[in-house]
Motif scaffolding. Structure first.
Motif: not given
Length: 308
Positions: A219, A221, A259-260, A264, A289, A294, A296-297, A301, A303, A305
């Protein structure tokens, strides 16, 4: 005689078609039936406009855009640069051209654009294009063909105009102004991806301000902050710029998921859409993620992978 000649021509044409088909089948067999992955950008205005292009073109477009926004260039400048590269090289980093022209923008070493190795670096050639564009007074208010021509000095200055609609779609997506509008066909990585290469590519295109961080399970970030240098947009737009960059470079870097902002993109979903993640607290590990809940979604940030 004329009837016989016509029959022979028809037979010859049929044989040519069969040979071409046979060649296609052989290539598909030898290379495992894998076509080059395709990417697509759609309009966020609901007008149905779209543009489809190859993964190599997407990678170059993402670099051209990142270099521009990192210099604080407005979206109009990105559109001009992308339209120019579409005309000059089809957004492909080619090692040939008219006389000594090379690369995305067909820049010539003999005309002071740099040496061949430098020009064949998309980040370098994009930076040189923007540097010359900045010297054009009022370029953002000029017709695209005029602004591009002031930089390129092309023998066919009007040719840039036909690429403006596609370049504008690309610029809106790759600058992050139009969220979740860029997708690329999913393809599982044939070799394990390397998070270090992803981090290096981010820094190369955006500069060290992006500060990507490594994490577990391949990962990466990227903290989302408003772009430096006076570029347009806030942190949310910056996040989508980074997310779209990762999708555009997924094929080259072995990226499997991005993902943001509660959405995703992933190769497991054929890469053709940004799906809503839903409530991160209830998402499974793959959807979020890595871990339920988390961040990251979210919007703090991006994310990324890689395959492993």
């Amino acid at each position: 005689m004329l009837v016989r000649r016509g029959r022979l021509l028809r037979i010859g044409a049929a044989v040519a078609v069969l040979l071409a088909l046979a060649g296609y089948v052989v290539v598909q067999y030898v290379f495992g039936g894998k076509a080059d992955p395709r990417c697509k950008v759609v309009s966020a205005n609901g007008d149905g406009a779209s543009y489809e292009f190859g993964a190599d073109q997407a990678e170059n477009a993402a670099t051209v855009t990142a270099v521009g926004t990192s210099r604080g260039m407005p979206e109009r400048a990105i559109t001009i640069a992308l339209a120019t590269a579409l005309q000059e090289s089809g957004l492909r980093n080619i090692s040939h051209g008219d006389r000594d022209s090379l690369g995305l923008f067909q820049q010539r070493p003999s005309q002071g654009w740099g040496n061949a190795r430098q020009i064949m670096d998309p980040a370098y050639s994009a930076a040189r294009f923007y540097a010359h564009l900045e010297d054009v007074p009022g370029y953002s208010r000029l017709p695209l063909t005029v602004a591009a021509q002031r930089v390129q000095r092309s023998g066919f200055p009007q040719a840039y105009a036909k690429h403006e609609p596609d370049a504008a779609l690309l610029a809106a997506a790759l600058t992050g102004r139009s969220p979740a509008t860029l997708t690329c066909e999913g393809r599982a990585a044939e070799e394990p991806g390397d998070p270090a290469k992803v981090r290096a590519a981010l820094i190369r295109d955006f500069g060290r301000d992006v500060a990507p961080k490594g994490g577990p399970g391949g990962t990466v970030t990227v903290p989302v902050d408003a772009p430096a240098g006076g570029a347009e947009g806030g942190a949310g737009q910056r996040g989508w710029e980074l997310a779209h960059w990762a999708v555009a470079r997924a094929s080259a870097l072995g990226i499997e998921r991005v993902s943001y902002g509660g959405r995703e993109w992933g190769t497991a979903d054929a890469g053709k859409e940004w799906r809503k993640i839903g409530d991160p607290a209830k998402a499974d590990k793959k959807s979020s993620g890595g871990r339920p809940g988390d961040p990251g979604s979210g919007t703090d940030q991006v994310r990324i992978v890689v395959g492993h």
